[in-house]
Design a protein around this motif. Structure first.
Motif, PDB file in Angstrom:
ATOM      1  N   ASP A   1       0.850  -1.180   0.000  1.00 19.99           N
ATOM      2  CA  ASP A   1       0.000   0.000   0.000  1.00 19.99           C
ATOM      3  C   ASP A   1       0.891   1.236   0.000  1.00 19.99           C
ATOM      4  O   ASP A   1       1.776   1.342   0.873  1.00 19.99           O
ATOM      5  N   PRO A   2       0.758   2.129  -1.000  1.00 21.19           N
ATOM      6  CA  PRO A   2      -0.306   2.241  -1.989  1.00 21.19           C
ATOM      7  C   PRO A   2       0.004   1.502  -3.297  1.00 21.19           C
ATOM      8  O   PRO A   2       1.114   1.016  -3.500  1.00 21.19           O
ATOM      9  N   GLY A   3      -1.022   1.419  -4.145  1.00 22.48           N
ATOM     10  CA  GLY A   3      -0.839   1.019  -5.532  1.00 22.48           C
ATOM     11  C   GLY A   3      -0.976  -0.444  -5.856  1.00 22.48           C
ATOM     12  O   GLY A   3      -1.259  -0.798  -6.994  1.00 22.48           O
ATOM     13  N   LEU A   4      -0.763  -1.322  -4.858  1.00 20.52           N
ATOM     14  CA  LEU A   4      -0.828  -2.765  -5.110  1.00 20.52           C
ATOM     15  C   LEU A   4      -1.796  -3.421  -4.134  1.00 20.52           C
ATOM     16  O   LEU A   4      -1.585  -4.536  -3.676  1.00 20.52           O
ATOM     17  N   THR A   5      -2.862  -2.719  -3.835  1.00 24.80           N
ATOM     18  CA  THR A   5      -3.737  -3.132  -2.737  1.00 24.80           C
ATOM     19  C   THR A   5      -4.618  -4.333  -3.071  1.00 24.80           C
ATOM     20  O   THR A   5      -5.317  -4.842  -2.189  1.00 24.80           O
ATOM     21  N   HIS A   6      -4.605  -4.801  -4.314  1.00 25.68           N
ATOM     22  CA  HIS A   6      -5.273  -6.073  -4.596  1.00 25.68           C
ATOM     23  C   HIS A   6      -4.488  -7.249  -3.999  1.00 25.68           C
ATOM     24  O   HIS A   6      -5.035  -8.329  -3.803  1.00 25.68           O
ATOM     25  N   LYS A   7      -3.214  -7.013  -3.691  1.00 27.47           N
ATOM     26  CA  LYS A   7      -2.373  -8.038  -3.073  1.00 27.47           C
ATOM     27  C   LYS A   7      -2.467  -7.990  -1.543  1.00 27.47           C
ATOM     28  O   LYS A   7      -2.486  -9.027  -0.874  1.00 27.47           O
TER      29      LYS A   7
ATOM     30  N   LEU B   1       6.885   9.535   0.666  1.00 29.55           N
ATOM     31  CA  LEU B   1       6.891   9.015   2.037  1.00 29.55           C
ATOM     32  C   LEU B   1       5.799   9.686   2.868  1.00 29.55           C
ATOM     33  O   LEU B   1       5.083   9.022   3.628  1.00 29.55           O
ATOM     34  N   ASP B   2       5.648  10.984   2.710  1.00 25.05           N
ATOM     35  CA  ASP B   2       4.619  11.709   3.449  1.00 25.05           C
ATOM     36  C   ASP B   2       3.222  11.237   3.044  1.00 25.05           C
ATOM     37  O   ASP B   2       2.344  11.040   3.897  1.00 25.05           O
ATOM     38  N   ASP B   3       3.017  11.013   1.753  1.00 26.14           N
ATOM     39  CA  ASP B   3       1.731  10.504   1.273  1.00 26.14           C
ATOM     40  C   ASP B   3       1.437   9.119   1.845  1.00 26.14           C
ATOM     41  O   ASP B   3       0.294   8.798   2.201  1.00 26.14           O
ATOM     42  N   LYS B   4       2.474   8.278   1.937  1.00 24.71           N
ATOM     43  CA  LYS B   4       2.288   6.924   2.455  1.00 24.71           C
ATOM     44  C   LYS B   4       1.914   6.970   3.935  1.00 24.71           C
ATOM     45  O   LYS B   4       1.053   6.206   4.386  1.00 24.71           O
ATOM     46  N   MET B   5       2.547   7.853   4.679  1.00 27.28           N
ATOM     47  CA  MET B   5       2.183   8.024   6.083  1.00 27.28           C
ATOM     48  C   MET B   5       0.714   8.417   6.216  1.00 27.28           C
ATOM     49  O   MET B   5      -0.022   7.878   7.055  1.00 27.28           O
ATOM     50  N   ALA B   6       0.269   9.344   5.374  1.00 27.70           N
ATOM     51  CA  ALA B   6      -1.115   9.808   5.438  1.00 27.70           C
ATOM     52  C   ALA B   6      -2.085   8.691   5.047  1.00 27.70           C
ATOM     53  O   ALA B   6      -3.167   8.558   5.634  1.00 27.70           O
ATOM     54  N   THR B   7      -1.694   7.881   4.076  1.00 30.02           N
ATOM     55  CA  THR B   7      -2.545   6.773   3.634  1.00 30.02           C
ATOM     56  C   THR B   7      -2.774   5.765   4.754  1.00 30.02           C
ATOM     57  O   THR B   7      -3.859   5.182   4.882  1.00 30.02           O
ATOM     58  N   ALA B   8      -1.761   5.569   5.581  1.00 36.90           N
ATOM     59  CA  ALA B   8      -1.848   4.577   6.659  1.00 36.90           C
ATOM     60  C   ALA B   8      -2.669   5.057   7.845  1.00 36.90           C
ATOM     61  O   ALA B   8      -3.218   4.243   8.608  1.00 36.90           O
TER      62      ALA B   8
ATOM     63  N   THR C   1       8.757   4.252  -2.761  1.00 35.08           N
ATOM     64  CA  THR C   1       8.851   5.375  -1.825  1.00 35.08           C
ATOM     65  C   THR C   1      10.254   5.979  -1.914  1.00 35.08           C
ATOM     66  O   THR C   1      11.157   5.646  -1.152  1.00 35.08           O
ATOM     67  N   ALA C   2      10.421   6.893  -2.866  1.00 36.29           N
ATOM     68  CA  ALA C   2      11.750   7.407  -3.197  1.00 36.29           C
ATOM     69  C   ALA C   2      11.927   8.888  -2.908  1.00 36.29           C
ATOM     70  O   ALA C   2      13.048   9.400  -2.983  1.00 36.29           O
ATOM     71  N   THR C   3      10.853   9.595  -2.577  1.00 31.65           N
ATOM     72  CA  THR C   3      10.938  11.026  -2.298  1.00 31.65           C
ATOM     73  C   THR C   3      10.204  11.341  -1.000  1.00 31.65           C
ATOM     74  O   THR C   3       9.391  10.547  -0.513  1.00 31.65           O
ATOM     75  N   ALA C   4      10.477  12.513  -0.468  1.00 33.11           N
ATOM     76  CA  ALA C   4       9.809  12.943   0.758  1.00 33.11           C
ATOM     77  C   ALA C   4       8.301  13.042   0.546  1.00 33.11           C
ATOM     78  O   ALA C   4       7.512  12.693   1.438  1.00 33.11           O
ATOM     79  N   GLU C   5       7.893  13.501  -0.637  1.00 35.61           N
ATOM     80  CA  GLU C   5       6.465  13.607  -0.919  1.00 35.61           C
ATOM     81  C   GLU C   5       5.803  12.224  -0.908  1.00 35.61           C
ATOM     82  O   GLU C   5       4.707  12.048  -0.361  1.00 35.61           O
TER      83      GLU C   5
END
Length: 454
Positions: A75-81, A115-122, A109-113
């Protein structure tokens, strides 16, 4: 272990009575008082204390929650798995109270943006605490801003990844590690060798299991380990070598590990299955590195027993059942990876049952060491005053059996189906809140994103 010698003032939120506490340095008796999400006190067994909730752990062991240092929540992007909710549900049921999530989702997850988006998604969706890992790309310019977000580690890949993330020579590995010379962080390195992968593919295009094994031989692993350690020694970087599983890899690690500030991991599947098991389980066991020979497993188990392996992690990497069941022209094309979060504890308990390790070794390799190495060592990985009250109650009087039907990962299976161990996980606490009771979630998702301690 510290213990108070007098009656504790005030009232605990929860008091766990009667258990035997297991830490990495051994076992002791003590009742555990919890307040504000922390272990507030460890008092003498039966000492007077008041609590709103008392949990009877008589006859049971109390362990710190497990920390899985290598998982792919997709997560994100591969959430069918898998996704944050389903993956951390599996973790909770398996006693893993902290998951360290790898950065190979979509996008990576290669940039600060990112990583920040992934934190918010969780946020609001995770049942256990999650630490996020960032990937090192050939473009090193995002590193300073990523460091500002304190991911638990950075991951560097040396084979079998897109070109933007491929460090396939000693020069490029060392160059990347120099970017972290003065940073208080950890670099995880997967020890592959792109030159062998490329050469083996040119030699054998049959698509067989044998061709897959030849493309990622012990030689590739050993060279990857040596390269990681030499590069770390020359740059003074702190590195963690990802899963090893061959005798040659173990021998290389044992000879060179003192050169650098380095640790190493393996996985449960590499301690139990051999390449011969592909014939029975096929796609469900296909992952990288490939499974090895019985001789390699013997060497890996000996290293584990001798304390040469710092961390056991799962490489939890689920795929949708339809993806694993599809027809592929080559064995190498089958999506690589398998679920593991829900079965880390029972597989480690299997090793305890076999006498290969003791319970405190399990805690050392699956709680304390990963917490300390990945920057969480002042709050995770121990049953101790001031630490997060991430606790497991394990009843050795009751056995438990791993079953496909009980798995909550979207993968829908486990390679350990039918295995029985001589203990049962009865309760799981996350920062003092009971989140699992007798194999079922209790309450809403209460996990938090955790970051590297400064």
């Amino acid at each position: 272990m510290p213990a108070s010698s007098s009656v504790v003032e005030g009232v605990f939120e929860t008091l766990i009575r009667g258990g035997t506490v297991i830490n990495a340095d051994g076992l002791s008796r003590g009742d555990i008082g919890i307040a504000a999400g922390k272990v507030a006190a460890i008092i003498a067994p039966g000492e007077a204390a008041e609590a709103r909730t008392v949990v009877d752990a008589s006859g049971s062991f109390v362990l710190p929650g497990l920390v899985d240092a290598h998982a792919h929540l997709r997560d994100p992007g591969l959430t069918h798995k898998e996704d944050f909710s389903s993956g951390t549900h599996a973790a909770a049921l398996g006693g893993v109270t902290t998951v360290l999530d790898m950065p190979t989702d979509e996008p990576w997850t290669a940039t600060a943006e990112q990583l920040d988006d992934k934190m918010a998604t969780a946020e609001g969706r995770i049942h256990v605490d999650v630490g996020l890992q960032a990937v090192v790309s050939r473009d090193l310019s995002p590193v300073p801003r990523l460091l500002g977000l304190a991911p638990v580690s950075f991951e560097l890949f040396t084979a079998d990844v897109p070109d933007a993330f491929l460090f396939d020579t000693l020069d490029t590995v060392a160059g990347a590690l120099r970017a972290f010379r003065d940073a208080d962080t950890l670099i995880g390195i997967s020890p592959g060798d792109q030159s062998i992968l490329t050469g083996s593919t040119a030699r054998d295009r049959s698509g067989t299991i044998a061709a897959f094994l030849d493309s990622r031989p012990p030689l590739a692993e050993a060279n990857g380990i040596a390269r990681a350690l030499v590069a770390a020694a020359s740059t003074e970087a702190r590195v963690h070598v990802r899963q090893i599983n061959s005798e040659l890899g173990v021998e290389t690690w044992s000879r060179l590990r003192g050169m650098a500030d380095a640790t190493v991991e393996t996985t449960p599947q590499n301690l139990f299955f051999t390449a011969q098991d592909y014939e029975a389980q096929g796609a469900n066991l296909k992952a990288s590195p490939p499974l090895r020979s019985p001789h390699d497993i013997d060497a890996l188990r000996a290293a584990l027993s001798a304390g040469l392996i710092d961390i056991v992690a799962t490489d939890h990497a689920p795929h949708a059942p339809a993806e694993k069941a599809a027809s592929y022209s080559a064995f190498a094309d089958i999506p690589g990876g398998m679920p593991g979060l829900q079965t880390l504890l029972p597989t480690m308990l299997r090793l305890v049952d076999e006498g290969l390790i003791a319970l405190h070794d399990l805690v050392r390799m699956c709680s304390r060491n990963p917490a300390e190495r990945f920057g969480l060592g002042r709050r995770k990985g121990r049953v101790a005053v001031g630490y997060d009250a991430d606790l497991l109650i394990l009843d050795p009087r009751r056995s438990s059996t791993v079953a496909n039907a009980d798995q909550v990962s979207r993968a829908g299976y486990t390679p350990f189906d039918g295995w029985t161990v001589k203990a049962r996980l009865t309760n799981v606490f996350l920062r003092g809140h009971e989140i699992v009771r007798e194999g079922r979630l209790v309450g809403q998702a209460q996990g938090k994103i955790v970051t590297r301690e400064s």
